[in-house]
Design an enzyme around this catalytic site. Structure first.
Site, mmCIF file in Angstrom:
data_model
loop_
_atom_site.group_PDB
_atom_site.id
_atom_site.type_symbol
_atom_site.label_atom_id
_atom_site.label_comp_id
_atom_site.label_asym_id
_atom_site.label_seq_id
_atom_site.Cartn_x
_atom_site.Cartn_y
_atom_site.Cartn_z
ATOM 1 C CE1 TYR A 197 -4.163 1.615 0.270
ATOM 2 C CE2 TYR A 197 -2.905 3.177 1.548
ATOM 3 C CZ TYR A 197 -4.034 2.855 0.839
ATOM 4 O OH TYR A 197 -5.034 3.790 0.690
ATOM 5 C CE1 TYR A 199 -5.009 6.622 -2.448
ATOM 6 C CE2 TYR A 199 -6.808 8.074 -3.028
ATOM 7 C CZ TYR A 199 -6.071 7.416 -2.077
ATOM 8 O OH TYR A 199 -6.395 7.544 -0.755
#
Lengths: 390, 137
Positions: free
Chosen positions: A293, A343
């Protein structure tokens, strides 16, 4: 972890699988803003692709987990899903993507549902999301912080990275290696938003956002949808694509009023590491790649240290361009991640892990990828070990 | 002072005592009457023991810089004349941490673990913000 918990984790191993994945066209949509684009529509497009990928029809679904959309009910309506057996909505935070997979796998494993779709839709770019400066921000202390100009997840991460520099002497070039590698991988990904390679000079020459973090440390802000479908390993073997098995998954947390973790989440990530490698009966060296992440590049550094790939505080020595490249010891964020591909708050990283494990990575395929890791360093931290069924 | 454009503290029943004390030149936090621990941000109970009897008490006003940044991005109005500006996370002597601005020092001087003390910056007739400066003692 006591013996019964260990036994439960072992029993869960490889019993559930991701069988279908889908995304919208990230690059194309980046240049095409639509203020009326809504997250349900984005989720729908991704789910259609995931269903086709799995060889399932929408009537096969009896579970649905959605995120970054106001309500599960509307998504059910859009999908004509009148009688789901397991359904809910998760907050639109990136740390929830790994949790969506956990809930889906738990529902399958316990028999609450037989086929669960996890669906995400993000219209942030079209509606002008800024991720900072909100009247009531994302943390409990935001209303106290605003008078001082303190706001945004990136600025909190910058505070943590500065502290990491103070404790361990970590140079900013470490973050540069991560950003450059992401972009290099995105160049091989036709669906990525940002594909122009960058150099260390580009990285260091870019403007500061919240110093010590610069532009290329930050995720993109773009619209898109992602979906993945989870079912039992047994059922998965009858579907269109080779199953990707969930070997282990774990969650940990460090909940503070201002997001900041003193130890860069070493404590929760340490537990997670012990649990997933123990349950999967694997070691760090068995991981053929990692999707980490990367809302901001320091999160990748914190994951690598917290999970024990690098000793705590030694990430700077461990993170070399060679080691993290597609042909390196641990290829990272093979699609380009949040800073270059899209994103999608961890959701597209899950899709990329599946594609790599099926050998669908095209020009960015990691050779002989059989086992992969997803991890998220955040106040709610998660990680999974996924593997191909072969 | 009517031209002050930066965000002002949101006053609620829970937060008012904190800001009213700042206006008087005091830094206060809730302290538990059962276990004596302080907490921030304000909350209706002590997170250590769940006790709901508390008292607002003055703090020493001393602490150290846990970390700090220079903010370049323009998220809020009113910071244009001071860009970039610093934001530090202060660890108070009593334990809790606050985001704030450091004053009376240049960016080149700021270090993690640097000792600091509170100063009060009256920004409008009704609002005073606790800020921090290096301790020179």
């Amino acid at each position: 972890m006591d013996a019964s918990e260990r036994a439960a984790r072992r029993a869960f191993r490889d019993q559930t699988a991701i069988v279908g994945v889908g995304t919208t066209a990230f690059g194309a949509m980046y240049r095409d803003l639509d203020p009326e684009r809504d997250p349900y529509q984005l989720g729908l497009v991704a789910l259609r692709e995931a269903l086709a990928d799995a060889g399932l029809s929408k009537d096969d679904l009896d579970g649905l987990i959605v995120s970054r959309m106001p309500h599960y009910g509307r998504m059910c309506e859009v999908l004509g899903m009148r009688h789901p057996r397991f359904v809910n909505v998760l907050p639109g935070e990136g740390r929830q993507s790994g949790i969506a997979l956990q809930y889906a796998a738990m529902a399958i494993y316990t028999g609450l549902a037989s086929v669960v779709a996890c669906v995400y839709g993000n219209n942030g770019r079209s509606v002008g999301a800024r991720y900072g400066g909100e009247a009531r921000g994302l943390t409990t202390t935001a209303m106290y912080d605003a008078p001082y100009g303190m706001t945004s997840p990136g600025a909190v991460t910058a505070q943590m990275f500065r502290r990491h520099q103070h404790e361990y002497g970590t140079p900013v070039e470490t973050l540069g290696h991560l950003a450059i590698n992401n972009r290099k991988n995105a160049a091989h990904n036709e669906n990525a938003v940002m594909r122009e390679p960058i150099t260390m000079d580009d990285y260091l020459g870019a403007r500061f956002i919240a110093e010590p973090l610069r532009l290329f440390d930050y995720c993109l802000i773009n619209d898109g949808g992602v979906a993945f479908i989870v079912t039992s390993a047994e059922r998965a073997r009858d579907l269109a694509k080779p199953p990707v098995l969930i070997s282990a998954t774990s969650q940990g947390a460090d909940i503070t009023p201002n997001y900041v973790a003193d130890d860069f989440w070493a404590e929760p990530l340490g537990h997670i590491s012990e649990e997933i490698f123990g349950a999967a009966e694997m070691t760090h060296a068995d991981m053929d790649f990692a999707q980490l992440y990367d809302n901001f590049t320091p999160s990748m550094l914190f994951s690598l240290e917290g999970l024990g790939f690098a000793p705590q505080g030694e990430g700077a020595d461990w993170i070399t361009p060679e080691r993290i490249a597609l042909d390196g010891e641990l290829p990272l964020n093979t699609s380009g991640g949040h800073t270059s591909e899209s994103y999608m708050q961890g959701w597209a990283l899950h899709v990329e892990a599946v594609r790599q494990l099926r050998g669908e990575g095209g020009a960015r395929q990691v050779r002989d990828a059989r086992v992969g890791l997803y991890a998220c360093a955040a106040p709610l931290a998660t990680a999974h070990i996924l593997r191909s069924d072969a | 002072m009517s031209e002050y454009a930066r965000p002002l503290p949101a006053r609620t029943q829970a937060t008012a005592p904190y800001w009213e004390a700042a206006q008087r030149g005091q830094l206060v936090l809730q302290h538990c009457l059962d276990c004596a621990k302080p907490w921030f941000p304000p909350s209706e109970a002590c997170a250590h023991c769940l006790g709901d009897r508390f008292q607002w008490r003055s703090l020493s006003g001393r602490g150290v810089v846990w970390s700090w940044i220079q903010m370049w991005q323009k998220y809020f109005p009113g910071f244009e004349d001071e860009s970039p500006y610093n934001v530090a996370l202060i660890e108070l002597e009593e334990g809790p941490r606050l985001f704030t601005n450091l004053v009376d020092c240049e960016p080149a001087e700021i270090r993690c673990d640097m000792p600091v003390e509170v100063v009060f910056d009256q920004v409008t007739d009704a609002v005073t913000l606790p800020k921090f400066r290096p301790r020179r003692d």
